[in-house]
Design a protein around this motif. Structure first.
Motif, PDB file in Angstrom:
ATOM      1  N   GLU A 111       6.562  13.303   0.822  1.00  0.00           N
ATOM      2  CA  GLU A 111       6.284  12.051   0.512  1.00  0.00           C
ATOM      3  C   GLU A 111       5.631  12.137  -0.881  1.00  0.00           C
ATOM      4  O   GLU A 111       5.643  11.169  -1.608  1.00  0.00           O
ATOM      5  N   SER A 112       4.921  13.160  -0.963  1.00  0.00           N
ATOM      6  CA  SER A 112       4.386  13.524  -2.480  1.00  0.00           C
ATOM      7  C   SER A 112       5.724  13.472  -3.498  1.00  0.00           C
ATOM      8  O   SER A 112       5.436  12.736  -4.472  1.00  0.00           O
ATOM      9  N   LEU A 113       6.694  13.715  -3.167  1.00  0.00           N
ATOM     10  CA  LEU A 113       7.796  13.892  -3.817  1.00  0.00           C
ATOM     11  C   LEU A 113       8.213  12.540  -4.149  1.00  0.00           C
ATOM     12  O   LEU A 113       8.676  12.103  -5.425  1.00  0.00           O
ATOM     13  N   ALA A 114       8.401  11.792  -3.118  1.00  0.00           N
ATOM     14  CA  ALA A 114       8.815  10.494  -3.230  1.00  0.00           C
ATOM     15  C   ALA A 114       7.953   9.341  -4.126  1.00  0.00           C
ATOM     16  O   ALA A 114       8.414   8.585  -4.745  1.00  0.00           O
ATOM     17  N   ASP A 152       0.765  -1.241  -0.002  1.00  0.00           N
ATOM     18  CA  ASP A 152      -0.117   0.116  -0.232  1.00  0.00           C
ATOM     19  C   ASP A 152       0.877   1.187   0.010  1.00  0.00           C
ATOM     20  O   ASP A 152       1.042   1.822   1.182  1.00  0.00           O
ATOM     21  N   PRO A 153       1.402   1.633  -1.198  1.00  0.00           N
ATOM     22  CA  PRO A 153       2.337   2.689  -1.170  1.00  0.00           C
ATOM     23  C   PRO A 153       1.876   3.986  -1.080  1.00  0.00           C
ATOM     24  O   PRO A 153       2.533   4.943  -0.574  1.00  0.00           O
ATOM     25  N   GLN A 154       0.541   4.154  -0.987  1.00  0.00           N
ATOM     26  CA  GLN A 154      -0.173   5.546  -0.401  1.00  0.00           C
ATOM     27  C   GLN A 154      -0.491   5.591   1.000  1.00  0.00           C
ATOM     28  O   GLN A 154      -0.909   6.570   1.458  1.00  0.00           O
ATOM     29  N   ARG A 194       1.143   8.527   3.094  1.00  0.00           N
ATOM     30  CA  ARG A 194       0.463   9.763   2.633  1.00  0.00           C
ATOM     31  C   ARG A 194      -0.740  10.068   2.906  1.00  0.00           C
ATOM     32  O   ARG A 194      -1.136  11.258   3.773  1.00  0.00           O
ATOM     33  N   ARG A 195      -1.824   8.762   3.148  1.00  0.00           N
ATOM     34  CA  ARG A 195      -2.954   9.057   3.907  1.00  0.00           C
ATOM     35  C   ARG A 195      -2.882   9.661   5.273  1.00  0.00           C
ATOM     36  O   ARG A 195      -3.468  10.533   5.947  1.00  0.00           O
ATOM     37  N   GLU A 196      -1.846   8.920   5.970  1.00  0.00           N
ATOM     38  CA  GLU A 196      -1.623   9.278   7.374  1.00  0.00           C
ATOM     39  C   GLU A 196      -1.146  10.775   7.556  1.00  0.00           C
ATOM     40  O   GLU A 196      -1.551  11.527   8.494  1.00  0.00           O
ATOM     41  N   LEU A 197      -0.327  11.052   6.707  1.00  0.00           N
ATOM     42  CA  LEU A 197       0.326  12.494   6.713  1.00  0.00           C
ATOM     43  C   LEU A 197      -0.859  13.619   6.222  1.00  0.00           C
ATOM     44  O   LEU A 197      -0.869  14.698   6.856  1.00  0.00           O
ATOM     45  N   GLU A 198      -1.600  13.091   5.424  1.00  0.00           N
ATOM     46  CA  GLU A 198      -2.785  14.118   5.249  1.00  0.00           C
ATOM     47  C   GLU A 198      -3.779  14.221   6.350  1.00  0.00           C
ATOM     48  O   GLU A 198      -4.150  15.236   6.371  1.00  0.00           O
ATOM     49  N   ARG A 199      -4.135  13.192   6.965  1.00  0.00           N
ATOM     50  CA  ARG A 199      -4.911  13.237   8.132  1.00  0.00           C
ATOM     51  C   ARG A 199      -4.018  14.125   9.200  1.00  0.00           C
ATOM     52  O   ARG A 199      -4.757  14.829   9.816  1.00  0.00           O
ATOM     53  N   ARG A 219       3.182  19.860   6.852  1.00  0.00           N
ATOM     54  CA  ARG A 219       3.423  20.262   5.283  1.00  0.00           C
ATOM     55  C   ARG A 219       4.657  19.579   4.668  1.00  0.00           C
ATOM     56  O   ARG A 219       4.568  19.100   3.527  1.00  0.00           O
ATOM     57  N   ARG A 220       5.589  19.939   5.394  1.00  0.00           N
ATOM     58  CA  ARG A 220       7.032  19.434   4.927  1.00  0.00           C
ATOM     59  C   ARG A 220       6.820  18.029   4.745  1.00  0.00           C
ATOM     60  O   ARG A 220       7.385  17.489   3.726  1.00  0.00           O
ATOM     61  N   HIS A 221       6.525  17.376   5.847  1.00  0.00           N
ATOM     62  CA  HIS A 221       6.399  15.736   5.549  1.00  0.00           C
ATOM     63  C   HIS A 221       5.470  15.406   4.366  1.00  0.00           C
ATOM     64  O   HIS A 221       5.815  14.343   3.710  1.00  0.00           O
ATOM     65  N   LEU A 222       4.430  15.946   4.338  1.00  0.00           N
ATOM     66  CA  LEU A 222       3.513  15.404   3.028  1.00  0.00           C
ATOM     67  C   LEU A 222       4.240  15.791   1.615  1.00  0.00           C
ATOM     68  O   LEU A 222       4.192  15.103   0.728  1.00  0.00           O
TER      69      LEU A 222
END
Length: 250
Positions: free
Chosen positions: A97-100, A70-72, A75-80, A91-94
């Protein structure tokens, strides 16, 4: 022989080896052999998973496995987390992760939102923005961001940023300027990518003799490096050998 049977044997063998290496009672082996898949499942739940929770290597393997399945998920955790608390760190972490994940549009938007106030010239945020812009194919914007980064932070050093700048120049068709940057990176970049890209651009510029020398030197140097380094850089070394094969003999 049915694949289900072969898989059962492989799992039983792996669990039996784990029993011996971990020093557990040998009756576990009989349970695993008699129980087949059920025995393997019980042993995994009772013995292997608890071990992994306390073993950094096990946690690392579990984390990588979850990322493949589940590669996403992260990101879902960071969005929450960002929804709960719109902080710079979240915001930096997200953004990272989006970049990765290759979601360059979202990464670019997030990094741009970070470059305000006291963080307007934060070098790592500017580098992240440049990486997102490059991923989106906005090479002119990438160059502008990187040049602004160095102007605002003259003491900032980043091999990744330097390589990105060279690649940007190459994409913009500024071949001689790109070669100048790659020439420096061939000796300073901590890995084989800089040397490979230098050799490849020389070859594309019809400077075949120089390209051959750079790539041959790269292969010779790599042979003198420790095995773990060669494994880590395997993809770039393989690419260098393929490029050499295309160049042919002198």
């Amino acid at each position: 022989m049915p694949i289900v049977f072969l898989l059962s044997i492989a799992l039983q063998a792996a669990c039996a080896i784990h029993v011996v290496r971990s020093g557990r009672p040998l009756y576990w082996i009989w349970l695993i052999l008699v129980g087949s898949y059920l025995g393997v499942l019980i042993y995994a739940l009772v013995a292997i998973l608890p071990d992994w929770r306390h073993d950094p290597r096990g946690r690392n393997v579990a984390s990588k496995t979850l990322k493949i399945i589940d590669p996403q998920r992260r990101r879902r955790e960071l969005e929450r987390q960002l929804e709960l608390s719109n902080t710079v760190d979240n915001r930096r972490h997200l953004a990272e992760e989006s970049l990765a994940l290759g979601d360059y549009a979202n990464a670019q938007e997030l990094f741009q939102s970070l470059l305000t106030g006291m963080y307007v010239t934060e070098p790592y945020f500017m580098l992240g923005l440049a990486q997102a812009q490059f991923g989106n194919g906005n090479y002119a914007d990438t160059r502008q961001t990187l040049e602004a980064l160095i102007e605002a932070n003259p003491g900032f050093k980043s091999p990744e940023g330097h390589l990105l700048y060279a690649r940007c120049l190459e994409e913009l068709g500024q071949t001689e300027a790109a070669l100048d940057e790659y020439r420096v990176l061939a000796d300073s970049y901590p890995g084989e990518e800089g040397r490979f890209r230098y050799g490849r651009l020389l070859a594309r510029s019809q400077r075949r003799g120089e390209a051959r020398e750079v790539l041959q030197t790269q292969i010779r140097r790599a042979r003198l490096m420790p095995g773990y380094y060669r494994r880590k850089e395997q993809s770039w070394l393989k690419a260098a050998k393929m490029e050499l094969a295309q160049l042919g003999d002198a």
